[in-house]
Scaffold this active site. Structure first.
Site, PDB file in Angstrom:
ATOM      1  N   LYS A 129      70.680  50.063   7.816  1.00 30.91           N
ATOM      2  CA  LYS A 129      71.539  48.900   8.085  1.00 30.91           C
ATOM      3  C   LYS A 129      72.147  49.023   9.491  1.00 30.91           C
ATOM      4  O   LYS A 129      72.092  50.099  10.106  1.00 30.91           O
ATOM      5  CB  LYS A 129      72.633  48.821   7.023  1.00 30.91           C
ATOM      6  CG  LYS A 129      73.576  50.023   7.035  1.00 30.91           C
ATOM      7  CD  LYS A 129      74.472  50.057   5.799  1.00 30.91           C
ATOM      8  CE  LYS A 129      75.426  51.239   5.904  1.00 30.91           C
ATOM      9  NZ  LYS A 129      76.159  51.456   4.636  1.00 30.91           N
TER      10      LYS A 129
ATOM     11  N   TYR B 181      93.225  50.361  35.475  1.00 26.80           N
ATOM     12  CA  TYR B 181      94.098  49.330  34.912  1.00 26.80           C
ATOM     13  C   TYR B 181      95.398  49.911  34.368  1.00 26.80           C
ATOM     14  O   TYR B 181      95.408  50.966  33.746  1.00 26.80           O
ATOM     15  CB  TYR B 181      93.397  48.611  33.761  1.00 26.80           C
ATOM     16  CG  TYR B 181      92.414  47.555  34.199  1.00 26.80           C
ATOM     17  CD1 TYR B 181      92.815  46.465  34.967  1.00 26.80           C
ATOM     18  CD2 TYR B 181      91.080  47.646  33.819  1.00 26.80           C
ATOM     19  CE1 TYR B 181      91.918  45.490  35.362  1.00 26.80           C
ATOM     20  CE2 TYR B 181      90.165  46.669  34.193  1.00 26.80           C
ATOM     21  CZ  TYR B 181      90.592  45.598  34.963  1.00 26.80           C
ATOM     22  OH  TYR B 181      89.703  44.636  35.336  1.00 26.80           O
TER      23      TYR B 181
END
Ligand SMILES: *Cc1c(COP(=O)(O)O)cnc(C)c1O
Length: 375
Positions: A46, A264
């Site tokens: 999956k 940042y």
């Protein structure tokens, strides 16, 4: 091997190279299969085979001997069927309304997790489809998918009325990664009682952690996922062979004076004259932003020229900054690659810094890397 869905972006146009080790994947399957024997070892693929790529991973697992596969969604089952015409494919998330003809056409076996789904599949089989095998999921304490044990008892009583064969009875462990968790023993006992109600039907309980755990958890079929792909499945067992190697392009080197901020938010200040390598990947490539570094909290690290280089400052969308002050100047240049996964750094290391698990790091691996399988 059919790999038509794999498009390899040109390395010179990308920020990094993701190398997938087919030999390690096959070796991990073999190790888990040996561990599980005489139970059968399925493969859970999956989430695009946990981010590795469904088609190339599944084809290699088939070559390694896997014959039963688990996906989450019918759309994943459809993709898997296109490369593995002979495989037994189970759809874990159940029977999606309106998709019944897809299960029929693609020979997908739904893992039926509610009385409603069982009735809908039975009705579909009673109609034009004929008796198509399905699995029954019984909940034994996770409270996610699956029939309540009382409903499973009711189902066992009227099994003859079902218009389809029950090919597998399945439950899922909530805490197998914590070896001594009491819920695991309780789930095992409850599952044993349920299995006894369905004589002759193969049973499956173990995920990777269960496969690597007590053989009493193995039953007839084990369902490892993360361990196949080199992630750590249990707190007390180290990971199998790493399958994923990630190298990131160094786009620039620069010097930062002591006391200057990086990145940042000016979240981290250089504590010394610092040489910084700027790497061309960020959270848009699945590097978890929480694994960045600040004055308050150390972040993840990469390897450059055999040295561990800690991140400095926050992770941006497309860039990260690492401290290469301790790497000799002639051993690091723009255009070189830093190893973010491999050389002793695993998905679980990134996960630890980001307060998550290796599964999330793997399934988030970016789609804009140069991806190559190495067999
Ligand atoms: C994802 C999943 C697995 C595989 O779990 P791992 O921890 O990755 O081994 C097995 N069974 C079910 C029902 C799952 O959802």
């Amino acid at each position: 091997m059919n790999e038509r869905n794999v498009t390899t972006l040109p390395l010179e146009e990308t920020g990094g190279r993701l190398t997938l080790d087919g030999g390690a994947l096959a070796a991990n399957y073999a190790a888990l299969a040996a561990r599980a024997a005489p139970a059968e070892c399925a493969a859970v693929v999956k989430g695009d085979a946990y981010g590795l790529g469904l088609e190339p991973a599944a084809a290699r697992l088939w070559q390694a001997g896997a014959r039963t596969f688990f996906v989450a969604l019918p759309i994943e089952g459809r993709r898997l069927r296109a490369v593995l015409p002979e495989a037994t494919i189970y759809v874990l998330n159940g029977l999606f309304a309106g998709a019944e003809p897809v299960y029929l056409a693609q020979k997908l076996r739904p893992v039926l997790g509610s009385v409603e789904e069982i009735e809908r599949w039975s009705a579909f089989c009673r109609g034009r489809a004929g008796p198509l095998p399905a699995a029954i999921h019984v909940d034994t304490g996770m409270n996610r998918l699956g029939l309540a044990p009382t409903d499973a008892i009711g189902l066992a009583d009227r099994r003859d009325e079902l218009a389809f064969p029950v090919a597998l009875i399945l439950s899922h462990l909530a805490c197998a990664d914590e070896p001594s968790h009491p819920l695991t023993m309780r789930q095992l006992e409850d599952f044993r009682a349920i299995v006894a109600l369905f004589p002759g039907v193969p049973a499956s309980l173990a995920n990777s952690a269960g496969t690597l755990g007590d053989p009493a958890l193995h039953f007839d079929l084990v369902r490892p996922g993360i361990a196949l792909y080199g992630g750590r499945a249990r707190a007390d067992v180290s990971a199998l062979r790493p399958v994923v190697r990630l190298e990131l392009r160094i786009v620039q080197l620069r010097d930062v004076h002591e006391g200057e901020p990086v990145g940042y938010g000016a979240a981290q200040t250089a504590r010394r004259h610092t040489r910084i390598a700027v790497l061309s990947a960020g959270y848009a490539d699945g590097l978890p932003r929480l694994a960045g570094s600040s004055d308050l909290r150390r972040g993840a690290a990469v390897m450059i020229a055999g040295r561990r280089c800690p991140l400095i400052g926050r992770i941006s969308m497309d860039l990260i900054t690492v401290d290469v002050t301790d790497v000799p100047a002639d051993e690091v240049q723009a255009g070189d690659f830093a190893t973010a996964l491999g050389a002793g750094i695993g998905v679980d290391d990134w996960a630890r810094h980001a307060e998550t698990i290796g599964y999330e790091v793997l399934t988030s691996l970016g789609r804009r890397y140069h991806r190559v399988w190495h067999d």
